[in-house]
Design a protein around this motif. Structure first.
Motif, PDB file in Angstrom:
ATOM      1  N   ARG A  88      -9.651 -37.011 -25.074  1.00  0.00           N
ATOM      2  CA  ARG A  88      -8.481 -36.551 -25.558  1.00  0.00           C
ATOM      3  C   ARG A  88      -7.343 -36.513 -24.388  1.00  0.00           C
ATOM      4  O   ARG A  88      -6.424 -36.807 -24.391  1.00  0.00           O
ATOM      5  CB  ARG A  88      -8.256 -35.222 -26.302  1.00  0.00           C
ATOM      6  N   ASP A  89      -8.175 -35.402 -23.387  1.00  0.00           N
ATOM      7  CA  ASP A  89      -7.052 -35.584 -22.112  1.00  0.00           C
ATOM      8  C   ASP A  89      -6.920 -36.599 -21.379  1.00  0.00           C
ATOM      9  O   ASP A  89      -5.682 -37.009 -20.857  1.00  0.00           O
ATOM     10  CB  ASP A  89      -7.867 -34.366 -21.006  1.00  0.00           C
ATOM     11  N   LEU A  91      -6.601 -39.730 -22.977  1.00  0.00           N
ATOM     12  CA  LEU A  91      -5.847 -40.384 -23.625  1.00  0.00           C
ATOM     13  C   LEU A  91      -4.225 -39.699 -23.682  1.00  0.00           C
ATOM     14  O   LEU A  91      -3.175 -40.535 -23.411  1.00  0.00           O
ATOM     15  CB  LEU A  91      -6.073 -40.239 -25.071  1.00  0.00           C
ATOM     16  N   GLN A  92      -4.332 -38.461 -23.407  1.00  0.00           N
ATOM     17  CA  GLN A  92      -2.773 -37.818 -23.239  1.00  0.00           C
ATOM     18  C   GLN A  92      -2.102 -38.323 -21.851  1.00  0.00           C
ATOM     19  O   GLN A  92      -1.019 -38.538 -21.923  1.00  0.00           O
ATOM     20  CB  GLN A  92      -2.900 -36.221 -23.441  1.00  0.00           C
ATOM     21  N   ALA A  93      -3.193 -38.336 -20.935  1.00  0.00           N
ATOM     22  CA  ALA A  93      -2.586 -38.885 -19.536  1.00  0.00           C
ATOM     23  C   ALA A  93      -2.114 -40.096 -19.747  1.00  0.00           C
ATOM     24  O   ALA A  93      -1.203 -40.571 -18.874  1.00  0.00           O
ATOM     25  CB  ALA A  93      -3.690 -38.819 -18.567  1.00  0.00           C
ATOM     26  N   ARG A  94      -2.751 -41.186 -20.369  1.00  0.00           N
ATOM     27  CA  ARG A  94      -2.332 -42.646 -20.673  1.00  0.00           C
ATOM     28  C   ARG A  94      -1.177 -42.875 -21.491  1.00  0.00           C
ATOM     29  O   ARG A  94      -0.274 -43.383 -21.095  1.00  0.00           O
ATOM     30  CB  ARG A  94      -3.271 -43.295 -21.154  1.00  0.00           C
ATOM     31  N   ILE A  95      -1.062 -41.804 -22.444  1.00  0.00           N
ATOM     32  CA  ILE A  95       0.151 -41.688 -23.296  1.00  0.00           C
ATOM     33  C   ILE A  95       1.604 -41.428 -22.236  1.00  0.00           C
ATOM     34  O   ILE A  95       2.507 -42.171 -22.510  1.00  0.00           O
ATOM     35  CB  ILE A  95       0.211 -40.830 -24.429  1.00  0.00           C
ATOM     36  N   LYS A  96       1.203 -40.356 -21.409  1.00  0.00           N
ATOM     37  CA  LYS A  96       2.212 -40.017 -20.572  1.00  0.00           C
ATOM     38  C   LYS A  96       2.704 -41.296 -19.663  1.00  0.00           C
ATOM     39  O   LYS A  96       3.851 -41.226 -19.425  1.00  0.00           O
ATOM     40  CB  LYS A  96       2.077 -38.691 -19.834  1.00  0.00           C
ATOM     41  N   GLN A  99       4.583 -43.515 -21.783  1.00  0.00           N
ATOM     42  CA  GLN A  99       5.849 -43.127 -21.807  1.00  0.00           C
ATOM     43  C   GLN A  99       6.831 -43.516 -20.811  1.00  0.00           C
ATOM     44  O   GLN A  99       7.989 -43.805 -20.813  1.00  0.00           O
ATOM     45  CB  GLN A  99       5.894 -41.808 -22.300  1.00  0.00           C
TER      46      GLN A  99
END
Length: 125
Positions: A88-89, A91-96, A99
């Motif tokens: 999850r961490d 994925l959150q970094a990739r999403i950031k 963005q």
């Protein structure tokens, strides 16, 4: 469900479903008397889970570790949770990062839109 029905339902090639079964990402699928795979609701649940996790960027190797831990039962709950937290961490970094890329692309599109409007104004003069 047959492999072709599962393939259509989840948008995965039959070869991918066979591979997932071969490497243990989904449990061995039951077969009809004719030898044709017969996917149960539980099998389909695994297919859906694996597809979702692959879509989130989890590697086959990571999913193999997760499934291996799952098969060991409740004594691996903390390990499975940590594996999912780590993913999850990531994925959150990739999403950031995505963005930020989207913001830059939007800026570039705006610049081109301004140039196009300026060129069209010159043509109308």
């Amino acid at each position: 469900m047959t492999i072709s029905e599962v393939s259509e339902k989840y948008g995965l090639p039959a070869d991918t479903l066979r591979y997932y079964e071969k490497v243990g990402l989904i449990p061995p699928v039951g077969r009809k008397e004719s030898g044709v795979r017969d996917y149960s609701e539980e099998d389909c649940g695994w297919v859906e889970f694996i597809k979702c996790m692959r879509g989130a960027g989890l590697s086959i190797e990571t999913l193999m570790r997760y499934v291996a831990l799952y098969r060991k039962g409740n004594r691996t709950l903390k390990q499975r949770k940590q594996l999912l937290i780590d993913e999850r961490d990531k994925l959150q970094a990739r999403i950031k990062q995505m963005q930020q890329v989207l913001k830059r692309l939007n800026y570039k599109v705006e610049v081109y839109e301004e140039r196009i409007v300026a060129c069209e104004k010159k043509l109308l003069q």
